[in-house]
Write a protein that holds these residues in place. Structure first.
Motif, mmCIF file in Angstrom:
data_model
loop_
_atom_site.group_PDB
_atom_site.id
_atom_site.type_symbol
_atom_site.label_atom_id
_atom_site.label_comp_id
_atom_site.label_asym_id
_atom_site.label_seq_id
_atom_site.Cartn_x
_atom_site.Cartn_y
_atom_site.Cartn_z
ATOM 1 N N ASP A 304 0.818 -1.220 0.000
ATOM 2 C CA ASP A 304 0.000 0.000 0.000
ATOM 3 C C ASP A 304 0.847 1.264 0.000
ATOM 4 O O ASP A 304 0.313 2.371 0.107
ATOM 5 N N ARG A 305 2.154 1.112 -0.104
ATOM 6 C CA ARG A 305 3.039 2.259 -0.202
ATOM 7 C C ARG A 305 4.247 1.862 -1.047
ATOM 8 O O ARG A 305 4.505 0.674 -1.279
ATOM 9 N N ALA A 306 4.977 2.875 -1.512
ATOM 10 C CA ALA A 306 6.156 2.628 -2.337
ATOM 11 C C ALA A 306 7.352 3.367 -1.742
ATOM 12 O O ALA A 306 7.187 4.398 -1.079
ATOM 13 N N PRO A 307 8.557 2.873 -1.972
ATOM 14 C CA PRO A 307 9.747 3.564 -1.468
ATOM 15 C C PRO A 307 10.123 4.726 -2.386
ATOM 16 O O PRO A 307 9.533 4.907 -3.457
ATOM 17 N N GLU A 308 11.133 5.467 -2.000
ATOM 18 C CA GLU A 308 11.585 6.578 -2.828
ATOM 19 C C GLU A 308 12.410 6.091 -4.016
ATOM 20 O O GLU A 308 12.424 6.734 -5.066
ATOM 21 N N LEU A 309 13.100 4.952 -3.843
ATOM 22 C CA LEU A 309 13.945 4.444 -4.931
ATOM 23 C C LEU A 309 13.776 2.934 -5.046
ATOM 24 O O LEU A 309 13.704 2.233 -4.031
#
Length: 381
Positions: A304-309
């Motif tokens: 439900d979320r994504a990292p910056e890289l």
């Protein structure tokens, strides 16, 4: 590089051997540019990373032919007969020196080479890997476990002949099909992983874990990725298709969460072992690294979320439309893509219109062939 096997027409695996290496590298760079086409518009092309012209292959996949008394290690000819390539110049001395003792061991342990025509025999392939410290991993790919007792009985003699032999195993490949190894691995030594020292990170390679065949160029690839990651300064990183953790463990930084995802449980165990060693050594950021055995695409789509890289290092087929679409829709700010196939790389980037290639670098993992490894820094368009 001069090769008697090539000149005699015995082996033509190095199809570009007659082309001067500088020309090979320039042509390879040009071919990747042409394949990527408009997906690389606006990108800065960094100078390609060259390889040594010989002695660069740190893993040998030797088909075993001939007889118990006179085995061949190399390839098979058009009729299925063994072609011995023990003198191939692609392998470093520490690896080449293992071939003759291994051939003697085949005779000693009565390991009958598998015959493709009659489908009889046991020993199909020898997979031999050498570490930067000249330690060896040897895997006997066999049709069954029929020779297991003999392998164990005679292994001490092989260890005396090859004092650097660190890891040995029996891989079982019962099917008659064109693959290099099977799913089942039986350890023959107490140590089950080969340390691969790369600059300040020592990765651990288990028998069924993937690792780049050209270790020196792999070092350059990891350094390039590390440079891009540090410049982006992300708070968190996902390394998808992480293998034994090469990219993830080069992304460590104080306060940065790093997660590696790989379907192979063996590879994840290896990555976790390196992480634990770095934690024990007091490496900043190592304690914030985690590794998960899972399908990379399924994992990403379930979050439900994504990292910056995100780092992606997929097999030849690429990341595919599902993961490309997720990256295009996500809040990820930077992607580092390591590709072993320019065609699938171009297809994946075409499926990610929100992204732009900022820097691209060809890494020559396999001189004398058309194969190209390409590293790409992607940022939002």
């Amino acid at each position: 590089m001069q090769c008697d096997y090539f000149d005699a027409g015995v082996c033509r695996s190095c199809a570009l051997l007659e082309t001067p290496y500088a020309r090979q590298l320039a042509d390879k760079d040009a071919a990747v540019r042409a394949t990527m086409g408009t997906t690389a518009d606006g990108a800065v092309w960094l100078p390609p990373v060259a390889s040594a012209e010989e002695g660069f292959r740190t893993k040998a996949k030797m088909v075993v032919g001939g007889t118990v008394e006179a085995p061949t290690l190399g390839i098979l000819d058009m009729d299925g007969g063994g072609v011995d390539l023990q003198g191939c110049h692609l392998y470093p001395d520490a690896l080449s020196a293992a071939f003759a003792p291994l051939a003697d061991f085949i005779t000693l342990a009565a390991l009958e080479p598998y015959d493709l025509t009659t489908r009889r025999g046991e020993l199909k392939n020898l997979l031999v890997t050498v570490s930067p410290d000249s330690d060896l991993m040897v895997r006997f790919v066999m049709r069954s476990t029929e020779a297991l007792a003999r392998l164990r009985k005679h292994l001490p003699s092989l260890q005396r002949a090859l004092p650097t032999l660190t890891v040995a195993s029996l891989n079982v490949l019962p099917e008659h099909k064109a693959v290099v190894e099977g799913d089942r691995e039986i350890p023959l030594t107490a140590q089950e992983s080969l340390p691969m020292r790369l600059d300040d990170v020592t990765l651990h390679l288990r028998p069924q874990s993937f690792f780049q065949t050209n270790t020196d160029v792999a070092r350059a690839l990891y350094r390039q990725a590390e440079e891009w990651i540090d410049a982006a300064a992300p708070a968190d990183v996902w390394d998808l298709y992480c293998g034994v953790g090469g990219f993830a463990l080069h992304a460590l930084a104080p306060g940065r969460d790093v997660l590696g995802v790989e379907v192979s449980e063996q590879a994840i165990a290896s990555a976790a072992l390196t992480r634990d060693e770095l934690v024990a050594a007091g490496r900043p950021g190592a304690a914030d690294a985690r590794f998960l055995a899972a399908d990379a695409t399924a994992f990403a789509l379930a979050q439900d979320r994504a990292p910056e890289l995100v780092v992606v290092n997929p097999p030849r087929r690429g990341i595919g439309p599902a993961l490309a679409g997720w990256l295009d829709r996500s809040e990820v700010r930077t992607v580092v893509y390591s590709s072993c196939h320019p065609g699938s790389l171009a297809r994946d980037l075409a499926a990610m219109p929100s992204w732009m290639a900022r820097e691209i670098r060809v890494m020559d993992m396999f001189p004398h062939t058309a194969h190209a490894e390409t590293a790409v820094l992607l940022q939002r368009a």
